[in-house]
Motif scaffolding. Structure first.
Motif, mmCIF file in Angstrom:
data_model
loop_
_atom_site.group_PDB
_atom_site.id
_atom_site.type_symbol
_atom_site.label_atom_id
_atom_site.label_comp_id
_atom_site.label_asym_id
_atom_site.label_seq_id
_atom_site.Cartn_x
_atom_site.Cartn_y
_atom_site.Cartn_z
ATOM 1 N N ARG A 70 12.474 -3.256 11.320
ATOM 2 C CA ARG A 70 12.631 -2.493 12.560
ATOM 3 C C ARG A 70 14.061 -2.592 13.091
ATOM 4 N NH1 ARG A 70 8.641 -4.371 14.620
ATOM 5 N NH2 ARG A 70 9.484 -6.150 15.777
ATOM 6 N N LEU A 71 14.634 -3.789 13.009
ATOM 7 C CA LEU A 71 16.009 -3.981 13.469
ATOM 8 C C LEU A 71 16.988 -3.186 12.617
ATOM 9 C CD1 LEU A 71 17.936 -5.472 15.373
ATOM 10 C CD2 LEU A 71 17.995 -7.345 13.730
ATOM 11 N N GLN A 72 16.748 -3.151 11.308
ATOM 12 C CA GLN A 72 17.619 -2.390 10.431
ATOM 13 C C GLN A 72 17.524 -0.898 10.718
ATOM 14 O OE1 GLN A 72 16.794 -2.972 6.282
ATOM 15 N NE2 GLN A 72 18.656 -1.989 5.589
ATOM 16 N N ALA A 73 16.318 -0.396 10.972
ATOM 17 C CA ALA A 73 16.145 1.027 11.294
ATOM 18 C C ALA A 73 16.848 1.370 12.600
ATOM 19 C CB ALA A 73 14.653 1.360 11.385
ATOM 20 N N GLU A 74 16.737 0.499 13.593
ATOM 21 C CA GLU A 74 17.419 0.743 14.858
ATOM 22 C C GLU A 74 18.933 0.753 14.680
ATOM 23 O OE1 GLU A 74 16.020 -2.254 17.484
ATOM 24 O OE2 GLU A 74 14.026 -1.357 17.757
ATOM 25 N N TYR A 75 19.422 -0.133 13.833
ATOM 26 C CA TYR A 75 20.867 -0.182 13.593
ATOM 27 C C TYR A 75 21.345 1.082 12.885
ATOM 28 C CZ TYR A 75 25.366 -1.692 11.727
ATOM 29 O OH TYR A 75 26.696 -1.766 11.401
ATOM 30 N N GLN A 76 20.575 1.578 11.905
ATOM 31 C CA GLN A 76 20.950 2.808 11.216
ATOM 32 C C GLN A 76 20.949 3.994 12.180
ATOM 33 O OE1 GLN A 76 22.148 3.075 8.232
ATOM 34 N NE2 GLN A 76 21.811 0.950 7.618
ATOM 35 N N ASN A 77 19.949 4.060 13.045
ATOM 36 C CA ASN A 77 19.912 5.134 14.037
ATOM 37 C C ASN A 77 21.105 5.044 14.985
ATOM 38 O OD1 ASN A 77 17.518 6.125 12.992
ATOM 39 N ND2 ASN A 77 16.236 4.902 14.357
ATOM 40 N N TYR A 78 21.453 3.825 15.352
ATOM 41 C CA TYR A 78 22.610 3.628 16.232
ATOM 42 C C TYR A 78 23.891 4.089 15.554
ATOM 43 C CZ TYR A 78 26.385 1.125 18.589
ATOM 44 O OH TYR A 78 27.566 0.806 19.207
ATOM 45 N N ARG A 79 24.059 3.771 14.271
ATOM 46 C CA ARG A 79 25.257 4.186 13.554
ATOM 47 C C ARG A 79 25.342 5.702 13.450
ATOM 48 N NH1 ARG A 79 26.385 1.369 7.957
ATOM 49 N NH2 ARG A 79 28.092 2.866 8.167
ATOM 50 N N ARG A 80 24.208 6.357 13.145
ATOM 51 C CA ARG A 80 24.209 7.818 13.056
ATOM 52 C C ARG A 80 24.523 8.445 14.407
ATOM 53 N NH1 ARG A 80 19.902 6.965 9.192
ATOM 54 N NH2 ARG A 80 18.373 6.969 10.870
ATOM 55 N N ARG A 81 23.967 7.877 15.471
ATOM 56 C CA ARG A 81 24.223 8.418 16.800
ATOM 57 C C ARG A 81 25.688 8.263 17.190
ATOM 58 N NH1 ARG A 81 20.515 6.010 18.866
ATOM 59 N NH2 ARG A 81 21.532 4.200 19.811
#
Length: 218
Positions: A70-81
């Motif tokens: 979950r933390l990795q998915a949130e980080y990827q979404n943050y990077r894309r944003r």
């Protein structure tokens, strides 16, 4: 002086009403009860406790793995944003800069039309146009193309018998875009088909039909 009677041995005191043999069964019973109490402890299977501990470790590992995913998915979404916002900010900054240069480009275009784009001024103008093109600025708007209200702004209106739809007949000021984003629409003069007039294409088709009909033999 007391005389000991030969042949007699001292025996332990025995409570009244009990025989001397009663003490020995009690001791035997005590020993057997201790053995029975200790027996169940030896019968426990040590793998039961290890299995329970293993299940707890597996559960904890699954929870930690889910948290990490979950933390990795949130980080990827943050990077894309962040990347998307960075690109948007860059596009806005470039568009604002180029919007300020549009009047200069209009002056260059008018000078070219009047044949005044010569000498050093011509070199500077061409360098400017090359630079803004590298930044993604594109000019659009041509005479004869259909009028599109999303990219054209009609400043003059007239009727013409030789058009079949609303058409740009003159480009008063070219439009500019960056990619798919229009930063200034093309300002044009448009012409519409003459009310009640037969379009030229329809006239040609009608003439062809009449000619072919006139040559038919009865």
């Amino acid at each position: 002086m007391t005389e000991e009677t030969p042949g007699f041995e001292e025996k332990p005191d025995v409570p009244s009403g009990a025989t001397p043999d009663d003490a020995e069964p009690k001791a035997a019973d005590s020993d057997s009860s201790e053995e029975e109490t200790a027996a169940p402890a030896g019968d426990l299977d040590p793998t039961v406790g290890l299995t329970a501990q293993l299940d707890q470790v597996r559960t904890a590992l699954g929870e930690r793995t889910a948290d990490l995913q979950r933390l990795q998915a949130e980080y990827q979404n943050y990077r894309r944003r962040v990347e998307r916002d960075r690109v948007a900010v860059k596009e806005v900054a470039v568009a604002n800069l180029l919007s300020e240069l549009l009047p200069v480009l209009d002056d260059v275009g008018r000078a070219r039309e009047h044949g005044e784009l010569v000498g050093g001024f011509k070199s500077v103008a061409e360098s400017l146009e090359t630079t803004v093109a590298k930044l993604g600025l594109q000019q659009f708007g041509k005479e004869g193309e259909p009028f599109d209200p999303t990219i054209h702004e009609a400043l003059m209106h007239s009727y013409a018998p030789d058009v079949t739809e609303t058409t740009c007949v003159a480009i008063l000021q070219p439009g500019y875009r960056i990619g798919e984003r229009t930063i200034r629409p093309a300002r044009v003069a448009v012409a519409e088909p003459q009310p009640g007039a037969t379009p030229a294409a329809a006239k040609e088709e009608k003439t062809d039909d009449e000619e072919s009909g006139g040559t038919e033999e009865v």
